[in-house]
Scaffold this motif. Sequence first.
Motif, PDB file in Angstrom:
ATOM      1  N   THR A 362       0.641  -1.211   0.095  1.00 53.34           N
ATOM      2  CA  THR A 362      -0.043   0.216  -0.174  1.00 53.34           C
ATOM      3  C   THR A 362       0.851   1.119  -0.099  1.00 53.34           C
ATOM      4  O   THR A 362       0.680   2.392  -0.820  1.00 53.34           O
ATOM      5  CB  THR A 362      -0.913   0.069   1.251  1.00 53.34           C
ATOM      6  N   ALA A 363       1.862   1.294   0.879  1.00 49.21           N
ATOM      7  CA  ALA A 363       2.823   2.442   0.962  1.00 49.21           C
ATOM      8  C   ALA A 363       3.482   2.660  -0.445  1.00 49.21           C
ATOM      9  O   ALA A 363       3.700   3.840  -0.903  1.00 49.21           O
ATOM     10  CB  ALA A 363       3.774   2.374   1.916  1.00 49.21           C
ATOM     11  N   THR A 364       3.814   1.464  -0.954  1.00 50.70           N
ATOM     12  CA  THR A 364       4.470   1.735  -2.403  1.00 50.70           C
ATOM     13  C   THR A 364       3.760   2.247  -3.279  1.00 50.70           C
ATOM     14  O   THR A 364       4.026   3.136  -4.077  1.00 50.70           O
ATOM     15  CB  THR A 364       5.391   0.150  -2.634  1.00 50.70           C
ATOM     16  N   PHE A 365       2.446   1.734  -3.225  1.00 47.75           N
ATOM     17  CA  PHE A 365       1.342   2.229  -4.287  1.00 47.75           C
ATOM     18  C   PHE A 365       1.491   3.633  -4.326  1.00 47.75           C
ATOM     19  O   PHE A 365       1.017   4.337  -5.304  1.00 47.75           O
ATOM     20  CB  PHE A 365      -0.014   1.439  -4.153  1.00 47.75           C
ATOM     21  N   ARG A 366       1.110   4.207  -2.896  1.00 48.29           N
ATOM     22  CA  ARG A 366       0.684   5.569  -2.518  1.00 48.29           C
ATOM     23  C   ARG A 366       1.931   6.340  -3.180  1.00 48.29           C
ATOM     24  O   ARG A 366       1.728   7.447  -4.066  1.00 48.29           O
ATOM     25  CB  ARG A 366       0.761   5.698  -1.249  1.00 48.29           C
ATOM     26  N   ASN A 367       3.386   5.916  -3.159  1.00 47.36           N
ATOM     27  CA  ASN A 367       4.442   6.588  -3.664  1.00 47.36           C
ATOM     28  C   ASN A 367       4.350   6.657  -5.273  1.00 47.36           C
ATOM     29  O   ASN A 367       4.803   7.666  -5.955  1.00 47.36           O
ATOM     30  CB  ASN A 367       5.740   6.107  -3.206  1.00 47.36           C
ATOM     31  N   MET A 368       3.885   5.606  -5.573  1.00 48.38           N
ATOM     32  CA  MET A 368       3.878   5.200  -7.172  1.00 48.38           C
ATOM     33  C   MET A 368       2.908   6.258  -7.844  1.00 48.38           C
ATOM     34  O   MET A 368       3.289   6.857  -8.870  1.00 48.38           O
ATOM     35  CB  MET A 368       3.646   3.997  -7.398  1.00 48.38           C
ATOM     36  N   ILE A 369       1.777   6.600  -6.890  1.00 48.35           N
ATOM     37  CA  ILE A 369       0.582   7.451  -7.693  1.00 48.35           C
ATOM     38  C   ILE A 369       1.154   8.749  -7.616  1.00 48.35           C
ATOM     39  O   ILE A 369       1.078   9.638  -8.750  1.00 48.35           O
ATOM     40  CB  ILE A 369      -0.854   7.333  -6.769  1.00 48.35           C
ATOM     41  N   GLY A 370       2.107   9.185  -6.770  1.00 44.42           N
ATOM     42  CA  GLY A 370       2.675  10.483  -6.857  1.00 44.42           C
ATOM     43  C   GLY A 370       3.610  10.527  -7.779  1.00 44.42           C
ATOM     44  O   GLY A 370       3.501  11.679  -8.476  1.00 44.42           O
ATOM     45  N   ARG A 371       4.430   9.905  -8.001  1.00 44.78           N
ATOM     46  CA  ARG A 371       5.526   9.937  -9.324  1.00 44.78           C
ATOM     47  C   ARG A 371       4.670   9.688 -10.348  1.00 44.78           C
ATOM     48  O   ARG A 371       5.203  10.305 -11.541  1.00 44.78           O
ATOM     49  CB  ARG A 371       6.498   8.822  -9.063  1.00 44.78           C
ATOM     50  N   LEU A 372       3.903   8.810 -10.634  1.00 44.99           N
ATOM     51  CA  LEU A 372       3.022   8.716 -11.870  1.00 44.99           C
ATOM     52  C   LEU A 372       2.236  10.039 -12.186  1.00 44.99           C
ATOM     53  O   LEU A 372       2.097  10.609 -13.334  1.00 44.99           O
ATOM     54  CB  LEU A 372       1.967   7.601 -11.696  1.00 44.99           C
ATOM     55  N   ARG A 373       1.827  10.719 -11.425  1.00 51.17           N
ATOM     56  CA  ARG A 373       1.088  12.035 -11.442  1.00 51.17           C
ATOM     57  C   ARG A 373       1.900  12.862 -12.153  1.00 51.17           C
ATOM     58  O   ARG A 373       1.738  13.816 -13.066  1.00 51.17           O
ATOM     59  CB  ARG A 373       0.565  12.712 -10.116  1.00 51.17           C
ATOM     60  N   HIS A 375       4.940  12.398 -13.564  1.00 49.49           N
ATOM     61  CA  HIS A 375       5.468  12.128 -14.709  1.00 49.49           C
ATOM     62  C   HIS A 375       4.583  12.221 -16.006  1.00 49.49           C
ATOM     63  O   HIS A 375       4.817  12.726 -17.048  1.00 49.49           O
ATOM     64  CB  HIS A 375       5.715  10.488 -14.850  1.00 49.49           C
ATOM     65  N   ILE A 376       3.120  11.711 -15.641  1.00 50.40           N
ATOM     66  CA  ILE A 376       2.230  12.253 -16.662  1.00 50.40           C
ATOM     67  C   ILE A 376       2.350  13.812 -16.944  1.00 50.40           C
ATOM     68  O   ILE A 376       2.214  14.065 -18.079  1.00 50.40           O
ATOM     69  CB  ILE A 376       0.795  11.803 -16.269  1.00 50.40           C
ATOM     70  N   LYS A 377       2.252  14.449 -15.885  1.00 47.72           N
ATOM     71  CA  LYS A 377       2.419  16.118 -16.257  1.00 47.72           C
ATOM     72  C   LYS A 377       3.674  16.403 -17.027  1.00 47.72           C
ATOM     73  O   LYS A 377       3.250  17.129 -18.095  1.00 47.72           O
ATOM     74  CB  LYS A 377       2.224  16.578 -14.842  1.00 47.72           C
ATOM     75  N   ASN A 378       4.608  16.065 -16.645  1.00 47.57           N
ATOM     76  CA  ASN A 378       5.950  16.472 -17.559  1.00 47.57           C
ATOM     77  C   ASN A 378       5.595  15.863 -18.894  1.00 47.57           C
ATOM     78  O   ASN A 378       6.365  16.662 -20.106  1.00 47.57           O
ATOM     79  CB  ASN A 378       6.861  15.641 -16.726  1.00 47.57           C
ATOM     80  N   GLU A 379       5.284  14.676 -19.232  1.00 48.15           N
ATOM     81  CA  GLU A 379       5.008  14.062 -20.541  1.00 48.15           C
ATOM     82  C   GLU A 379       3.925  14.920 -21.392  1.00 48.15           C
ATOM     83  O   GLU A 379       4.242  15.010 -22.511  1.00 48.15           O
ATOM     84  CB  GLU A 379       4.824  12.615 -20.502  1.00 48.15           C
TER      85      GLU A 379
END
Length: 608
Positions: A362-373, A375-379
Amino acid sequence: MFYSLRSRLILFFVLLFVLSFGVLSLLIFNESRSIIRSYIESSALEKMNEYGSYIDMVQTQIYDLASLVFNSDQTDAWDNVVSDSSSTEGEKMLAHIQMSKFLTQTTNSYTSISSVALYRRDGVWVSMDNQVIKEDSFLEQSWYRQFRDETVRWVPAHTDDVELKIRRSDHPVVSMLMPIGAFEPKQAKTVLKVNVSADYFLEPLSRIHLGESGTMYLIDQHGSPLLAQADYETSASPSKSEITKAQAGRNKQGVVYFRNSRGEAQILVYKKLAQNGWMLVGIVPEGDLYAPLLKLRNSIIVMAAVLLLVSLFIAFWLSNGITRPLSRLVSAMRHVQRGDFDSAESRLPQAGTVRNEVGFATATFRNMIGRLRQHIKNEFELKLLRQQAEYKALLMQINPHFLFNTLELLSSLAMQRRTDDTVKVIESLGKMLRFGLRISDDLVALKEELKYVHDYVSILRIRFGDRLWLTVDEDGMPEHAACVKFILQPLIENAVKYSFAHHTEARVSVRVCRREDRLVMTVADNGPGMTEKQISELLKEADDARPERILASRERKIGLGNVLARCRLYYGSLFEVRLDSKPGGGTRIELMLPIQEVRSNVSLIDCG
């Protein structure tokens, strides 16, 4: 360690799967294999195969005898005499006696055949042992009428007149019918009837057993019993639908488990006989055949119920530690799949101390959501900037290309001292350059694009004079419609170029109109045209046209590739192109764009 997720999962799977299903699988495998496979497949089907070979042997003898009678010279001579109206009664009777002797001799060579008779349409029938009977009652019997009208060649077990008169026996026989002198029963004057005692089929059939009460039946292609088995109606009729399905199926043999019309569990074992569509059927109640297995099943049900209660208790114990956080994690994943990152984060439990594997995930998925958000914004920003840069580069590629051609025209006019035409070209060129220098606009008003086209057309008319016939039609255009900049001029330039390359006069027509919710631009010329293969290759190249390829090209010719690349870059999947042409008949290019209104601040959008 006992309360860790790994330990509880190991305990759960050991109790639920290894112990319960291991014991059940072992019992079911051993008992089912010994009872079902050995008894049904090995015994019943093997005996059916043997009986099927026996039936094939009997049928072969029947067909051999019938073929011998059908092709015999004796049969032809007999038929000629009795059919000849000039033959005397004595001659006919002599022919009958000779034919009877032939039938007797022929039948004695086949042990399985009980009797043979020839039935004529005039009411006379001839059988073995010098039997010549003038009696037309057989003409109304069901077996004769069905053969004549419906070509039913096999007659189920019945009492035969020949058997009654010759053998003084009322035992049923199974008969095969065959026309003599013709292939169609309706055209034949004589019918051959070969009788085989039903007991000849029934005796070996009775030796095949299915359980204590199971019975075997021999049925024809219509599902009717061939032998005189009195219990067929009571035993097989409730299973009639399953017998019909098996007979219509593709499998040659098999075992079917079903419930009959009375709701009783039944087992159907069947084998199809190859020669004439007959089928051997065995029906036995499941309780009779599987009595030991049913007893074992009851024991397994009790054991399974106990194991189920234990499993439910263990599952309830594990739910607080696994099910609840995993369910919330799956729900968050679904929101991420839809792009709703805020809702996904709200579904996750609050960040805290990691106690087990689920908490770590769960903690790893929470961190992944922040990084994915992020990354999508930059892309997205990078993609938008890249699209805008490619579009501007394509737009800048148009201006030098056109300007080079126009300057060549001005040089030619100046050398010819055509001052008025030079002034007109300079004025038109000035308007076009003023329009073209606004490279910050992705879309322009359709009216402005058409003004640019008219200025360009005026330059072409000065350049080519009466040799150029060019029209621009505007039909039903929206008031504030917009389009991609420089979309028509490159197509008109190509149309004029290829028309003059093969003709002394160029005829080019340009039409802009509205078709439902689409803006349609059409450019047609009288050029050399193209073959179907050339059109396919051109459209394929157009489909593969990309901004980076157009920009990297060293060719002076831009044309269609530049226009298509810019339209696809801006409109995406909303853009369509059609090309119609034939050799010697010119070319017609049609661009279909979505209708957009002029906006004060237009930017490039991602259209798929």
